[in-house]
Write a protein that holds these residues in place. Structure first.
Motif, PDB file in Angstrom:
ATOM      1  N   ASP A   1     -12.008   0.461  -1.654  1.00  0.00           N
ATOM      2  CA  ASP A   1     -12.017   1.781  -2.282  1.00  0.00           C
ATOM      3  C   ASP A   1     -12.897   1.776  -3.519  1.00  0.00           C
ATOM      4  O   ASP A   1     -13.593   2.737  -3.815  1.00  0.00           O
ATOM      5  N   ILE A   2     -12.804   0.690  -4.259  1.00  0.00           N
ATOM      6  CA  ILE A   2     -13.473   0.638  -5.552  1.00  0.00           C
ATOM      7  C   ILE A   2     -14.889   0.087  -5.448  1.00  0.00           C
ATOM      8  O   ILE A   2     -15.809   0.586  -6.072  1.00  0.00           O
ATOM      9  N   VAL A   3     -15.080  -0.948  -4.656  1.00  0.00           N
ATOM     10  CA  VAL A   3     -16.370  -1.615  -4.663  1.00  0.00           C
ATOM     11  C   VAL A   3     -17.214  -1.354  -3.423  1.00  0.00           C
ATOM     12  O   VAL A   3     -18.317  -1.863  -3.318  1.00  0.00           O
ATOM     13  N   GLY A   4     -16.689  -0.557  -2.483  1.00  0.00           N
ATOM     14  CA  GLY A   4     -17.447  -0.322  -1.269  1.00  0.00           C
ATOM     15  C   GLY A   4     -17.357  -1.520  -0.345  1.00  0.00           C
ATOM     16  O   GLY A   4     -16.768  -2.549  -0.688  1.00  0.00           O
TER      17      GLY A   4
ATOM     18  N   ARG B   1     -14.327   2.762 -13.272  1.00  0.00           N
ATOM     19  CA  ARG B   1     -15.550   3.551 -13.197  1.00  0.00           C
ATOM     20  C   ARG B   1     -16.327   3.139 -11.965  1.00  0.00           C
ATOM     21  O   ARG B   1     -16.615   1.964 -11.769  1.00  0.00           O
TER      22      ARG B   1
ATOM     23  N   ALA C   1     -19.398  -1.276 -10.311  1.00  0.00           N
ATOM     24  CA  ALA C   1     -18.184  -0.709 -10.902  1.00  0.00           C
ATOM     25  C   ALA C   1     -17.890  -1.390 -12.227  1.00  0.00           C
ATOM     26  O   ALA C   1     -18.380  -2.479 -12.509  1.00  0.00           O
TER      27      ALA C   1
ATOM     28  N   THR D   1      -5.435  -2.892  -6.270  1.00  0.00           N
ATOM     29  CA  THR D   1      -4.695  -4.152  -6.225  1.00  0.00           C
ATOM     30  C   THR D   1      -3.840  -4.336  -7.464  1.00  0.00           C
ATOM     31  O   THR D   1      -4.159  -3.834  -8.536  1.00  0.00           O
TER      32      THR D   1
ATOM     33  N   VAL E   1     -10.195  -7.101  -5.080  1.00  0.00           N
ATOM     34  CA  VAL E   1     -10.452  -5.694  -5.368  1.00  0.00           C
ATOM     35  C   VAL E   1     -10.536  -4.922  -4.063  1.00  0.00           C
ATOM     36  O   VAL E   1     -11.107  -5.401  -3.092  1.00  0.00           O
ATOM     37  N   THR E   2      -9.949  -3.734  -4.030  1.00  0.00           N
ATOM     38  CA  THR E   2     -10.010  -2.939  -2.800  1.00  0.00           C
ATOM     39  C   THR E   2     -11.414  -2.407  -2.563  1.00  0.00           C
ATOM     40  O   THR E   2     -12.166  -2.148  -3.496  1.00  0.00           O
TER      41      THR E   2
END
Lengths: 207, 207
Positions: free
Chosen positions: A108-111, B203, A200, B106, A105-106
DNA sequence: TGTTCTATAGAACACTCGTTTAACAGGAGG
DNA sequence: CCTCCTGTTAAACGAGTGTTCTATAGAACA
């Protein structure tokens, strides 16, 4: 080693350059990009950064600079989450060895910070959190939650986990569903146990 | 251009090299790694691969080879989706130029094929699809949907978009909310217009 | 039989780029 | 005052590397 303004700039520039172009800058790219006036000054700072563990380089290989902190995180999928059972406890062992699968996961999404893991949702008990059967929630290990944070909460009396926003109120705890049309749940602070924060939610519909 | 065994090998090697080392191989790395005997032969095949759109290179820049098919996709965030207005029409122009922002996601999450774009959800009108205000939906352009696929549907009479699973039934269309506790909506096939398929929902709760 | 296209080889050019070396300035600490 | 450490400058070496040029060969095609 004290912090140096120019090294921060170099580090930032490397990230910027890589994001922009897809490959690392050369010493001379950094020279121009950071308004430095000598290749050996860049070299000097790169050596320091490498010693600090902030970057990695292969000697004599052009464009081999890499930031150690990366753009994509490997998130271990540690199990399932359903209403009837507490979520798995994470320690160093489960974290590294018991992963059924790894999610890439990038950031961007998970910090970028904190140990995180993923759980697959089983059942429709979390519809009030707008989370469906099969969704994946990404969690951060935590024993407490700030007001307003979405957390996985274990309700001792009910013997249930639930995903709610947590608010401390005088003499009680308010657990607010993500779905604004639904009513909050009130309970005593001795009845709850925060098991993690929701970072997320991921839902895949194509397959 | 017919497929060539050696080009496949080169392509595979580039991926392998990058995964392994974090930066792209040089012409001579490929030469050694693929048992090719001339730099100009490598160059020749790289030129073909570039013309085919399989890789991208910056001229005269060392180690600038990049696989076009990536692990991370750039998804343009093209606007908002709310109940009251149709979702933006995507053509080549909007797709490339009108993006407010780009999401890096991704391929694990969004898959590898098809033109996709993202829309930010405004308002709580899609709670029945378990989608909240502020969520991001990733869409694939489509004019039709197979039975059971989640799609963005424009209801002509109601002048509304809604996200539902689409099922064709004799003489009518059944629009099923993702939330299994909610009742389906029935309408005539002349009243609906599929505007896109939902590929994923994202989200973010931390910030 | 000549033409064209794909595939291959070897060599060479010229620029890119990591690295090295020598030298100097300012501050900290003894 | 001397020494050590950090930060800085300038110049140059030489290996790494993208690119180009010429030549060759087989296959397809007319």
């Amino acid at each position: 080693m004290r912090k140096s303004e120019i090294r921060e700039r170099i580090l930032e520039y490397i990230k910027y350059f890589f994001d922009e172009r897809g490959y690392a800058p050369t010493v001379r790219d950094i020279l121009k990009g950071c308004n430095v006036s000598s290749t050996s000054l860049v070299q000097y700072h790169l050596n320091v950064l490498e010693k600090e563990g902030q970057i990695r380089r292969d000697p004599e290989v052009f464009r081999s600079i890499q930031l150690v902190e990366r753009n994509v995180r490997e998130v271990p999928l540690l199990g399932t989450i359903s209403a009837g059972e507490p979520i798995p406890v994470v320690d160093a062992d489960t974290w590294s060895n018991r992963a059924e699968e790894t999610l890439r996961v990038t950031t961007d999404i998970v910090g970028g910070k904190g140990d995180i893991y993923a759980l697959k949702v089983k059942g429709t008990s979390m519809l009030d959190a707008l989370i469906n059967d099969g969704d994946v929630v990404i969690m951060e290990a935590a024993q407490t939650a700030e007001d307003g944070e979405m957390a996985a909460v274990w309700l001792k009396n009910e013997q249930e986990v639930t995903l709610k926003k947590v608010y401390r109120e005088p003499g009680r705890i308010r657990l607010q569903p993500a779905n604004s049309e639904m009513k909050p749940l009130y309970t005593g602070s001795e009845n709850i146990e925060v098991q993690g924060k929701v970072v997320a939610v991921l839902r895949r519909l194509d397959r």
